[in-house]
Design a protein around this motif. Structure first.
Motif, PDB file in Angstrom:
ATOM      1  N   ASN A 127       0.827  -1.198   0.000  1.00 32.67           N
ATOM      2  CA  ASN A 127       0.000   0.000   0.000  1.00 32.67           C
ATOM      3  C   ASN A 127       0.865   1.254   0.000  1.00 32.67           C
ATOM      4  O   ASN A 127       1.907   1.299   0.657  1.00 32.67           O
ATOM      5  CB  ASN A 127      -0.925   0.034   1.224  1.00 32.67           C
ATOM      6  N   GLU A 128       0.378   2.268  -0.713  1.00 31.01           N
ATOM      7  CA  GLU A 128       1.101   3.524  -0.842  1.00 31.01           C
ATOM      8  C   GLU A 128       0.960   4.371   0.421  1.00 31.01           C
ATOM      9  O   GLU A 128       0.094   4.124   1.267  1.00 31.01           O
ATOM     10  CB  GLU A 128       0.568   4.277  -2.071  1.00 31.01           C
ATOM     11  N   ILE A 129       1.838   5.336   0.551  1.00 24.75           N
ATOM     12  CA  ILE A 129       1.739   6.316   1.634  1.00 24.75           C
ATOM     13  C   ILE A 129       0.370   6.987   1.579  1.00 24.75           C
ATOM     14  O   ILE A 129      -0.177   7.225   0.494  1.00 24.75           O
ATOM     15  CB  ILE A 129       2.883   7.348   1.529  1.00 24.75           C
ATOM     16  N   VAL A 130      -0.219   7.259   2.750  1.00 25.33           N
ATOM     17  CA  VAL A 130      -1.585   7.786   2.833  1.00 25.33           C
ATOM     18  C   VAL A 130      -1.591   9.128   3.559  1.00 25.33           C
ATOM     19  O   VAL A 130      -0.592   9.516   4.176  1.00 25.33           O
ATOM     20  CB  VAL A 130      -2.514   6.786   3.556  1.00 25.33           C
ATOM     21  N   PRO A 131      -2.715   9.871   3.478  1.00 28.14           N
ATOM     22  CA  PRO A 131      -2.756  11.189   4.125  1.00 28.14           C
ATOM     23  C   PRO A 131      -2.395  11.180   5.608  1.00 28.14           C
ATOM     24  O   PRO A 131      -1.782  12.134   6.091  1.00 28.14           O
ATOM     25  CB  PRO A 131      -4.208  11.629   3.901  1.00 28.14           C
ATOM     26  N   ALA A 132      -2.759  10.118   6.345  1.00 27.92           N
ATOM     27  CA  ALA A 132      -2.401  10.071   7.769  1.00 27.92           C
ATOM     28  C   ALA A 132      -0.890  10.093   7.970  1.00 27.92           C
ATOM     29  O   ALA A 132      -0.387  10.705   8.927  1.00 27.92           O
ATOM     30  CB  ALA A 132      -3.003   8.828   8.417  1.00 27.92           C
ATOM     31  N   HIS A 133      -0.177   9.434   7.069  1.00 28.51           N
ATOM     32  CA  HIS A 133       1.293   9.483   7.147  1.00 28.51           C
ATOM     33  C   HIS A 133       1.795  10.903   6.889  1.00 28.51           C
ATOM     34  O   HIS A 133       2.693  11.389   7.583  1.00 28.51           O
ATOM     35  CB  HIS A 133       1.910   8.538   6.118  1.00 28.51           C
ATOM     36  N   TRP A 134       1.231  11.557   5.868  1.00 31.08           N
ATOM     37  CA  TRP A 134       1.675  12.914   5.546  1.00 31.08           C
ATOM     38  C   TRP A 134       1.348  13.888   6.692  1.00 31.08           C
ATOM     39  O   TRP A 134       2.125  14.803   6.963  1.00 31.08           O
ATOM     40  CB  TRP A 134       1.042  13.391   4.247  1.00 31.08           C
ATOM     41  N   ARG A 135       0.212  13.686   7.349  1.00 32.55           N
ATOM     42  CA  ARG A 135      -0.112  14.565   8.489  1.00 32.55           C
ATOM     43  C   ARG A 135       0.938  14.412   9.585  1.00 32.55           C
ATOM     44  O   ARG A 135       1.342  15.398  10.215  1.00 32.55           O
ATOM     45  CB  ARG A 135      -1.510  14.240   9.029  1.00 32.55           C
ATOM     46  N   PHE A 136       1.379  13.175   9.806  1.00 31.68           N
ATOM     47  CA  PHE A 136       2.415  12.928  10.810  1.00 31.68           C
ATOM     48  C   PHE A 136       3.741  13.562  10.387  1.00 31.68           C
ATOM     49  O   PHE A 136       4.443  14.172  11.202  1.00 31.68           O
ATOM     50  CB  PHE A 136       2.565  11.421  11.008  1.00 31.68           C
ATOM     51  N   VAL A 137       4.086  13.449   9.107  1.00 33.85           N
ATOM     52  CA  VAL A 137       5.293  14.097   8.591  1.00 33.85           C
ATOM     53  C   VAL A 137       5.203  15.606   8.793  1.00 33.85           C
ATOM     54  O   VAL A 137       6.161  16.256   9.220  1.00 33.85           O
ATOM     55  CB  VAL A 137       5.495  13.745   7.099  1.00 33.85           C
ATOM     56  N   GLY A 138       4.026  16.173   8.474  1.00 37.61           N
ATOM     57  CA  GLY A 138       3.845  17.607   8.678  1.00 37.61           C
ATOM     58  C   GLY A 138       3.982  18.003  10.133  1.00 37.61           C
ATOM     59  O   GLY A 138       4.585  19.039  10.456  1.00 37.61           O
ATOM     60  N   GLU A 139       3.445  17.177  11.024  1.00 34.67           N
ATOM     61  CA  GLU A 139       3.539  17.471  12.456  1.00 34.67           C
ATOM     62  C   GLU A 139       4.992  17.449  12.921  1.00 34.67           C
ATOM     63  O   GLU A 139       5.428  18.335  13.671  1.00 34.67           O
ATOM     64  CB  GLU A 139       2.706  16.452  13.244  1.00 34.67           C
ATOM     65  N   MET A 140       5.755  16.443  12.494  1.00 39.13           N
ATOM     66  CA  MET A 140       7.167  16.388  12.866  1.00 39.13           C
ATOM     67  C   MET A 140       7.920  17.594  12.317  1.00 39.13           C
ATOM     68  O   MET A 140       8.722  18.223  13.022  1.00 39.13           O
ATOM     69  CB  MET A 140       7.805  15.093  12.363  1.00 39.13           C
ATOM     70  N   THR A 141       7.671  17.929  11.047  1.00 38.79           N
ATOM     71  CA  THR A 141       8.377  19.042  10.418  1.00 38.79           C
ATOM     72  C   THR A 141       8.105  20.346  11.150  1.00 38.79           C
ATOM     73  O   THR A 141       9.020  21.115  11.463  1.00 38.79           O
ATOM     74  CB  THR A 141       7.939  19.173   8.946  1.00 38.79           C
ATOM     75  N   ARG A 142       6.839  20.586  11.426  1.00 39.61           N
ATOM     76  CA  ARG A 142       6.416  21.862  11.997  1.00 39.61           C
ATOM     77  C   ARG A 142       6.765  21.969  13.481  1.00 39.61           C
ATOM     78  O   ARG A 142       7.317  22.976  13.935  1.00 39.61           O
ATOM     79  CB  ARG A 142       4.903  22.014  11.788  1.00 39.61           C
ATOM     80  N   LYS A 143       6.424  20.946  14.254  1.00 38.84           N
ATOM     81  CA  LYS A 143       6.546  21.050  15.706  1.00 38.84           C
ATOM     82  C   LYS A 143       7.944  20.716  16.221  1.00 38.84           C
ATOM     83  O   LYS A 143       8.368  21.247  17.254  1.00 38.84           O
ATOM     84  CB  LYS A 143       5.514  20.138  16.377  1.00 38.84           C
ATOM     85  N   ALA A 144       8.656  19.835  15.518  1.00 39.67           N
ATOM     86  CA  ALA A 144      10.010  19.495  15.951  1.00 39.67           C
ATOM     87  C   ALA A 144      11.069  20.273  15.186  1.00 39.67           C
ATOM     88  O   ALA A 144      12.258  20.147  15.474  1.00 39.67           O
ATOM     89  CB  ALA A 144      10.253  17.991  15.795  1.00 39.67           C
ATOM     90  N   ASN A 145      10.629  21.053  14.198  1.00 32.62           N
ATOM     91  CA  ASN A 145      11.539  21.891  13.403  1.00 32.62           C
ATOM     92  C   ASN A 145      12.633  21.042  12.754  1.00 32.62           C
ATOM     93  O   ASN A 145      13.829  21.291  12.910  1.00 32.62           O
ATOM     94  CB  ASN A 145      12.161  22.983  14.273  1.00 32.62           C
ATOM     95  N   VAL A 146      12.181  20.008  12.015  1.00 40.33           N
ATOM     96  CA  VAL A 146      13.122  19.108  11.346  1.00 40.33           C
ATOM     97  C   VAL A 146      12.828  19.081   9.847  1.00 40.33           C
ATOM     98  O   VAL A 146      11.742  19.463   9.400  1.00 40.33           O
ATOM     99  CB  VAL A 146      13.027  17.672  11.901  1.00 40.33           C
ATOM    100  N   VAL A 147      13.803  18.629   9.094  1.00 39.71           N
ATOM    101  CA  VAL A 147      13.625  18.323   7.679  1.00 39.71           C
ATOM    102  C   VAL A 147      13.320  16.835   7.582  1.00 39.71           C
ATOM    103  O   VAL A 147      14.080  16.001   8.090  1.00 39.71           O
ATOM    104  CB  VAL A 147      14.886  18.653   6.861  1.00 39.71           C
TER     105      VAL A 147
END
Length: 324
Positions: free
Chosen positions: A115-135
């Motif tokens: 199965n391909e990456i899904v929106p829930a995965h992208w939301r988690f990626v966005g949360e890590m990027t934004r809140k943890a200030n990571v690439v």
């Protein structure tokens, strides 16, 4: 030590107390979590894993109508850039305010390798990027049966090797959920075997560490798991294995060596039929000196750390702290 005795020793510690006696027992699951488990049991996910035939039908359906892998749901304050590495699409997400001085996360999505990456995965990626200030670096790895572990594991490890080189002194954490966590572990074993640097930490969410799903106790656990069933997981594992044996460490990294691997943080729950493998994984890694935090929660389902429940939010808060 048996899985049952290890779990008894852990007493389902919510704070990641490893294998020392906990100060308090894991509280009952929250009302939201119990309700969410009921909702999950009504969704079609488990039916898609009920038999080998169901898995093949699902794979054929996806082949006829592929699902997009483009980022959706990253949220405000996050920018995504698409590049290619080794012929794979690879996304970089970074804070809109700039990525100077940021640490790095490689995120490997779950989905049973089919199965391909899904929106829930992208939301988690966005949360890590934004809140943890990571690439975040997100490889869109090809799926089984078109691609198999023989090629996917080394290619993933090579992308990670290049990231570790480029990162310099910045911290690099590999985060994977389910199949992605299994892939993360296999890729780090591949790096270790070839003398390359390890990431600073692995965060493994409900790792798919043994594709054989052959423990006797898993038959009973499967009855309580609202998302997964044994026949489908095993068949997906065979599709991913291709010409390899399903027990090969590329497919089932629980069978690989654990010496000199990166420290691990593992999240699992006792309604996840894969959780005995997480307990065994933690024990094997600690036995050879790898630091491990095992967060095993009572009555939590597969991938609970990504779910909109109090338990999921607490787990994500720990992950954000680990990757920042």
């Amino acid at each position: 030590m048996s899985v049952a005795r290890l779990v008894s020793a852990l007493q389902f510690c919510p704070g990641g107390c490893l294998f020392s006696p906990p100060a308090r027992r894991d509280p009952a699951p929250s009302l939201q979590s119990r309700a969410f488990n009921m909702v999950l049991s009504l969704l079609p996910y488990k039916k898609q894993l009920a038999s080998a035939e169901a898995v093949h039908a699902h794979v054929q359906k996806l082949a006829l109508k592929p699902v997009t892998f483009e980022p959706t749901g990253l949220g405000r304050g996050v920018e995504a850039t698409l590049t290619k590495m080794g012929g794979w699409p690879v996304y970089y997400t970074a804070p809109s305010s700039g990525h100077e001085g940021c640490n790095f996360v490689m995120f490997l999505h779950g989905g049973g390798y089919i199965n391909e990456i899904v929106p829930a995965h992208w939301r988690f990626v966005g949360e890590m990027t934004r809140k943890a200030n990571v690439v975040c670096v997100v490889p869109i790895y090809p799926l089984a049966p078109r691609a198999t572990a023989k090629d996917v594991v080394p290619a993933t490890a090579e992308i990670l090797r290049m990231l570790l080189e480029d990162a310099g002194s910045a911290k690099v954490t590999v985060v994977g959920n389910s199949a992605g966590a299994g892939l993360a572990l296999a890729a780090c074993q591949w790096l270790r075997d070839r003398g390359h640097r390890q990431p600073d930490r692995m965060v493994l969410i409900s790792p798919a560490a043994d594709a054989s799903v052959s423990r006797p106790e898993q038959i009973e656990i499967a009855k309580r798991d609202p998302l997964q069933d044994i026949p489908g997981i095993v068949e997906a594992g065979h599709l991913y294995a291709g010409a390899l044996d399903i027990g090969h460490p590329f497919v089932s990294p629980l069978n690989g060596a654990f010496r000199a691997l990166a420290p691990m943080t593992i999240f699992s729950g006792t309604r996840d039929l894969l959780y005995p493998d997480s307990v065994d994984l933690a024990a094997r890694a600690r036995a050879v000196g790898v630091p491990v935090e095992l967060h095993l929660l009572r009555d939590q389902p597969h991938n609970y750390a990504l779910m909109p429940t109090p338990e999921g939010r607490r787990a994500r808060a720990m992950i954000l702290q680990a990757v920042a």
